[in-house]
Design an enzyme around this catalytic site. Structure first.
Site, PDB file in Angstrom:
ATOM      1  N   ASP A  21       0.593  -0.897  -0.103  1.00 51.65           N
ATOM      2  CA  ASP A  21       0.453   0.209  -0.040  1.00 51.65           C
ATOM      3  C   ASP A  21       0.837   1.204  -0.267  1.00 51.65           C
ATOM      4  O   ASP A  21       1.393   1.686   1.085  1.00 51.65           O
ATOM      5  CB  ASP A  21      -0.988   0.130   1.211  1.00 51.65           C
ATOM      6  N   ASP A  29      -1.348  -1.485  -3.937  1.00 50.11           N
ATOM      7  CA  ASP A  29      -1.260  -0.228  -5.163  1.00 50.11           C
ATOM      8  C   ASP A  29      -0.761  -0.782  -6.326  1.00 50.11           C
ATOM      9  O   ASP A  29      -0.032  -1.164  -6.407  1.00 50.11           O
ATOM     10  CB  ASP A  29      -2.238   0.656  -5.091  1.00 50.11           C
ATOM     11  N   ASP A  98      -4.388 -10.063 -16.098  1.00 48.67           N
ATOM     12  CA  ASP A  98      -5.642 -11.338 -15.391  1.00 48.67           C
ATOM     13  C   ASP A  98      -6.781 -10.641 -17.077  1.00 48.67           C
ATOM     14  O   ASP A  98      -6.810  -9.566 -17.056  1.00 48.67           O
ATOM     15  CB  ASP A  98      -6.055 -11.628 -14.227  1.00 48.67           C
ATOM     16  N   ASP A 200      -8.556 -16.381 -17.063  1.00 46.97           N
ATOM     17  CA  ASP A 200      -9.716 -16.559 -15.894  1.00 46.97           C
ATOM     18  C   ASP A 200     -10.870 -17.332 -16.473  1.00 46.97           C
ATOM     19  O   ASP A 200     -11.511 -17.801 -17.857  1.00 46.97           O
ATOM     20  CB  ASP A 200      -9.927 -15.424 -15.280  1.00 46.97           C
ATOM     21  N   GLU A 257      -6.240 -20.428 -17.086  1.00 42.29           N
ATOM     22  CA  GLU A 257      -6.863 -21.479 -16.483  1.00 42.29           C
ATOM     23  C   GLU A 257      -8.219 -22.209 -16.646  1.00 42.29           C
ATOM     24  O   GLU A 257      -9.086 -21.613 -16.941  1.00 42.29           O
ATOM     25  CB  GLU A 257      -7.852 -20.364 -14.925  1.00 42.29           C
ATOM     26  N   HIS A 330      -3.996 -17.397  -5.240  1.00 42.93           N
ATOM     27  CA  HIS A 330      -4.995 -16.153  -4.924  1.00 42.93           C
ATOM     28  C   HIS A 330      -6.252 -17.690  -4.720  1.00 42.93           C
ATOM     29  O   HIS A 330      -7.395 -16.449  -3.546  1.00 42.93           O
ATOM     30  CB  HIS A 330      -5.358 -15.294  -6.173  1.00 42.93           C
ATOM     31  N   ASP A 331      -6.345 -18.329  -5.226  1.00 40.71           N
ATOM     32  CA  ASP A 331      -7.848 -19.112  -5.142  1.00 40.71           C
ATOM     33  C   ASP A 331      -7.326 -20.634  -3.956  1.00 40.71           C
ATOM     34  O   ASP A 331      -8.425 -20.951  -3.819  1.00 40.71           O
ATOM     35  CB  ASP A 331      -8.341 -19.880  -6.342  1.00 40.71           C
TER      36      ASP A 331
END
Length: 564
Positions: A21, A29, A98, A200, A257, A330-331
């Site tokens: 951040d 960011d 992505d 994705d 993916e 991230h999943d």
């Protein structure tokens, strides 16, 4: 073998909301990524994949896009991204974004126009609309995030379709105009100078056009939509067209993916004329649950199970093309918390052993932020502490399936996507040095002992060992073999060792990884080796055998042997 530039890359995945951040609003960011490029370069990273930074209401943390051409203000402005691409390039780091083209946000102008103008909307065929049956949704399919895939359109008898969240209506890929709009957008970003895309949920773009019911598989009376909405016949037409109209025009990398693709179809996806450069195989990542979308159906597993899944994946990918190897994303939950079952064994040795084991498999290695310092799962005490919509759904589904609140909380603490989304631990100061204010998501309190600053100063840290892992693959004498060589499993029946050899022409590298808290003896085929990597300082090799210490990683280059 026809070598491709992206085969040699080392890719680092960034979840931008949680990386760094720069303006102290509690949210990571783009400028935060730019400020940490030196860290990534020193690690040995050559490419960064950034999770979605487009305009979004953030219902699914950016995977619900309301404008493909604008950035979400909480991440920054387009000039910040341009600066990141430029400065990363100066450091030898490429940027991958992505690509989310199965669905948009319900706040996208196309869907908003549909809501406003109904049958008269120019975009009514951009989404999937069906009439209900006797006051019920069109089918009994369950979305990936729980509940029906159908949501009523207010003031009509029609429903819109969403494979994922309610605020993520699926695009109608049967409509050529939709596809043309998406291809134009893809080319816009490639023209901007990014190196490619992680694509994705791409196997969801084709639906079974019969839209009929199936037998229920849960107490909610619904059935997993994947049986009718994932990897359906005819998807190949869409994927060929996508590739022809976009990717093939650029020297870019694409990482699909692609869950649900059977191994016999891998050639279509990653073969010589495949749709993508490489794809992820999730079979070994989901070995602890009976279904990747049902966390409460737990599966007991052992090292043999993991080994079989990894080697099967490697054999099938090797037959077809190129793979994308990963331990975390991230999943997924944190790898050391998942693959090392006993908490007392989660330490430097097991973390570095895991890292090396996956890194030298055949394919391009991906590191998820925090993996390289051994970040772990957290334990949250109530459902109110979770942000991830999938975790919240799994909690209530578990209770509906007959489990207690305590059991339901246990399941989601194990598998929650929030495990990997907690802010990065930069140092041991307040909020882990991620921000000076309270972060958007509650942190794992072990940042005081697990953080990058401390590990950078410790030559025997997980972070510094990851640098060695990367250096061996990228620049050692065995680099060509470790990148391009074939893979051959070893000790396939051993209960606690995963081992394999990499072979290229007359070169051979053997890799041993002990998943046990006890020492294990293995016989060696040759008597001359150079040690390329060892997470113990002392040697454990004699002429014909070696003794692997607990959670030891040992990578050996065979010397002076006839390997023909």
């Amino acid at each position: 073998m026809n070598k491709k530039w992206w085969q040699k890359e080392v890719i680092y995945q960034i979840y931008p909301k949680s990386f760094y951040d720069s303006n102290n609003d509690g949210i990571g960011d783009i400028k935060g990524i730019t400020q940490k490029l030196d860290y990534l370069q020193s690690l040995g990273i050559t490419m960064v994949w950034i999770c979605p930074i487009y305009q979004s209401p953030m219902d699914d943390n950016g995977y619900d896009i309301s404008d493909y051409y604008q950035l979400n203000p909480e991440f920054g402005e387009m000039k910040d991204l341009d600066e990141l691409i430029k400065k990363a390039k100066e450091k030898g780091i490429k940027i991958v974004l992505d690509l989310v083209i199965n669905h948009t946000s319900d706040e996208h102008p196309w869907f908003q126009d549909l809501l406003e103008n109904g049958e008269n909307s120019k975009y009514k065929d951009y989404y999937i609309l069906k009439s209900g049956k006797d006051g019920q949704p069109p089918t009994n399919w369950r979305s990936v995030f729980g509940g029906s895939v159908w949501e009523p359109l207010k003031g009509t008898d029609q429903y819109y379709f969403h494979s994922f969240g309610i605020k993520q209506p699926d695009l109608n890929w049967e409509n050529k105009e939709v596809r043309k709009e998406l291809y134009k957008m893809v080319n816009y970003w490639l023209d901007k100078g990014i190196a490619g895309f992680r694509v994705d949920a791409i196997t969801f773009i084709k639906k079974d056009q019969n839209y009929d019911n199936l037998p229920a598989d849960g107490v909610d009376g619904l059935v997993k939509c994947t049986k009718k909405t994932r990897n359906q016949p005819g998807i190949e037409t869409f994927l060929h067209e996508l590739n022809d109209e976009t990717f093939s025009k650029y020297n870019c990398v694409t990482i699909g993916e692609a869950p649900g693709v059977p191994y016999e179809q891998y050639g279509d996806y990653i073969g010589e004329n495949g749709y993508f450069s490489m794809i992820f195989d999730f079979r070994y990542a989901d070995l602890d649950v009976a279904s990747g979308s049902e966390w409460f159906r737990r599966v007991d597993w052992d090292v043999l199970d993991l080994k079989k899944l990894i080697f099967t994946s490697q054999k099938e990918i090797q037959k077809a093309g190129w793979g994308a190897n990963f331990l975390e994303n991230h999943d997924q939950n944190r790898s050391i918390s998942k693959y090392i079952k006993e908490e007392e064994n989660r330490n430097f040795y097991s973390a570095t052993m895991l890292g090396a084991m996956f890194f030298y498999l055949r394919g391009t290695p991906f590191i998820y932020q925090g993996q390289e310092i051994g970040m772990t799962n957290f334990e949250r005490k109530s459902i109110e502490e979770f942000d991830d919509i999938s975790s919240i759904d799994q909690y209530y589904r578990s209770i509906n399936e007959g489990f207690s609140e305590e059991e339901a909380l246990h399941f989601i603490n194990l598998r929650s996507r929030d495990n990997s989304r907690t802010p990065f631990h930069w140092n041991g100061e307040n909020f882990g040095g991620f921000s000076e204010v309270t972060p958007w998501l509650g942190m794992n309190e072990n940042y005081k002992t697990i953080n990058a600053s401390q590990q950078e100063q410790d030559p025997d840290s997980i972070l510094n060992f990851y640098k060695k892992i990367i250096e061996v693959r990228q620049t050692s004498e065995a680099s060509e073999c470790l990148i391009y060589g074939e893979i051959e499993p070893l000790l396939e029946d051993h209960p606690t060792i995963i081992a394999y050899k990499r072979k290229l022409n007359d070169e051979e590298v053997v890799c041993y990884f002990n998943f046990s808290s006890e020492s294990q003896k293995v016989e060696l085929d040759h008597n001359k080796y150079d040690v390329l990597l060892n997470n113990y300082k002392e040697e454990t090799i004699s002429e014909q055998e070696c003794v692997l210490k607990p959670y030891q990683a040992l990578v050996l280059q065979v010397k002076g042997a006839d390997l023909s």
